[in-house]
Design a protein around this motif. Sequence first.
Motif, short mmCIF file in Angstrom:
data_model
loop_
_atom_site.label_atom_id
_atom_site.label_comp_id
_atom_site.label_asym_id
_atom_site.label_seq_id
_atom_site.Cartn_x
_atom_site.Cartn_y
_atom_site.Cartn_z
N MET A 231 0.81 -1.22 0.00
CA MET A 231 0.00 0.00 0.00
C MET A 231 0.85 1.27 0.00
O MET A 231 0.36 2.35 -0.31
CB MET A 231 -0.93 0.00 1.22
CG MET A 231 -1.96 -1.11 1.21
SD MET A 231 -3.15 -0.96 -0.13
CE MET A 231 -4.15 0.40 0.46
N TYR A 286 -0.35 2.54 7.63
CA TYR A 286 -1.49 1.75 7.18
C TYR A 286 -2.65 1.87 8.17
O TYR A 286 -3.81 2.04 7.78
CB TYR A 286 -1.06 0.29 7.02
CG TYR A 286 -2.17 -0.66 6.68
CD1 TYR A 286 -2.72 -0.69 5.40
CD2 TYR A 286 -2.68 -1.54 7.64
CE1 TYR A 286 -3.74 -1.58 5.08
CE2 TYR A 286 -3.70 -2.43 7.33
CZ TYR A 286 -4.22 -2.44 6.05
OH TYR A 286 -5.24 -3.31 5.74
N PHE A 291 -1.52 7.13 2.88
CA PHE A 291 -0.90 6.49 1.73
C PHE A 291 -0.39 7.56 0.76
O PHE A 291 -1.07 8.56 0.52
CB PHE A 291 -1.90 5.59 1.00
CG PHE A 291 -2.57 4.59 1.90
CD1 PHE A 291 -1.86 3.53 2.44
CD2 PHE A 291 -3.91 4.71 2.21
CE1 PHE A 291 -2.48 2.62 3.29
CE2 PHE A 291 -4.56 3.82 3.05
CZ PHE A 291 -3.83 2.75 3.60
#
Length: 294
Positions: A231, A286, A291
């Motif tokens: 991610m 996360y 992100f």
Amino acid sequence: AIPYSILSQKEKGVTIQKLQFRIIKRSLIIVFIGVSFSLLKFQWEAIRLYQVLWLIGMSYLIGASITLHVESWKFRFLIFFGVLIAYHLLIFYLPYPGKGDSITPENNLAAWLDRNLIKTNLALGVYDAEGTIRIFPAAMVCLLGGLTGQRIKSYLQPQLRCGMEIFIVGLLCLFLGWTWSFSFPIIKGLWSPSYVLWSAGWSLLLLAIFYTVMDVWKLKRLGWIFVPIGMNSITIYAAQWYLPLQDSRDFFFKGFANLFEDLNIQQFILYTGLISIQWLLLYALYRKNIFLRV
């Protein structure tokens, strides 16, 4: 990811021109992040254009653009092999000043272009493994990835058959790469066609395994450790230049590593410590839903 990020928008009616602009914008941002690692030193001789994010950004630009404009998957396969064959012929037969009778690390077309087009701070002095025309065979990895993603997307639900198809194509790529290596060896520094097929083959085998285990068999927890990395992959790659991660590693782990006389054990502890710090940082991002989107 291209069929999900680009082709799905095309299906919804977003114009090709707008999608092409997005592809160009994303490519330039990726390249700029890579250049910033050396640009911020404010020393002309230290600036590096050719680096991993240059190769990723430019290969994405080419691979995603072909995927956007060429709808036929059969024609994309022709482009894939056509570019690899053309690259093979150029490397071996295109004349240039000082061309030798055989290919060496410093005497080949790609190395000659590296030294003559961008002369600042080549990684290996006489050539750069991410430089100049290598973006074209590298882009074929992106193109093949787009074809793979489109095949996966064609299944409404994850199916074992899809995983088997990917696995078989992976084996085929390995066979073709091995066969091609007899005329053009597997050389990462040149992004030889055999290397492209060989690396793509292993990538497809791994993808088939992960897809089957986590999507088809629903054993998603087996891959939970990889999710925070995937991610924020560019974030952690850039962090090694922006953040003092190695200093943190040494602070927490170097004293413990020095308790052992074996250098291999010391290195194992230090690298394990660095990976642990990186993963904990990614996991914190996360959990906070932070992100870096490019």
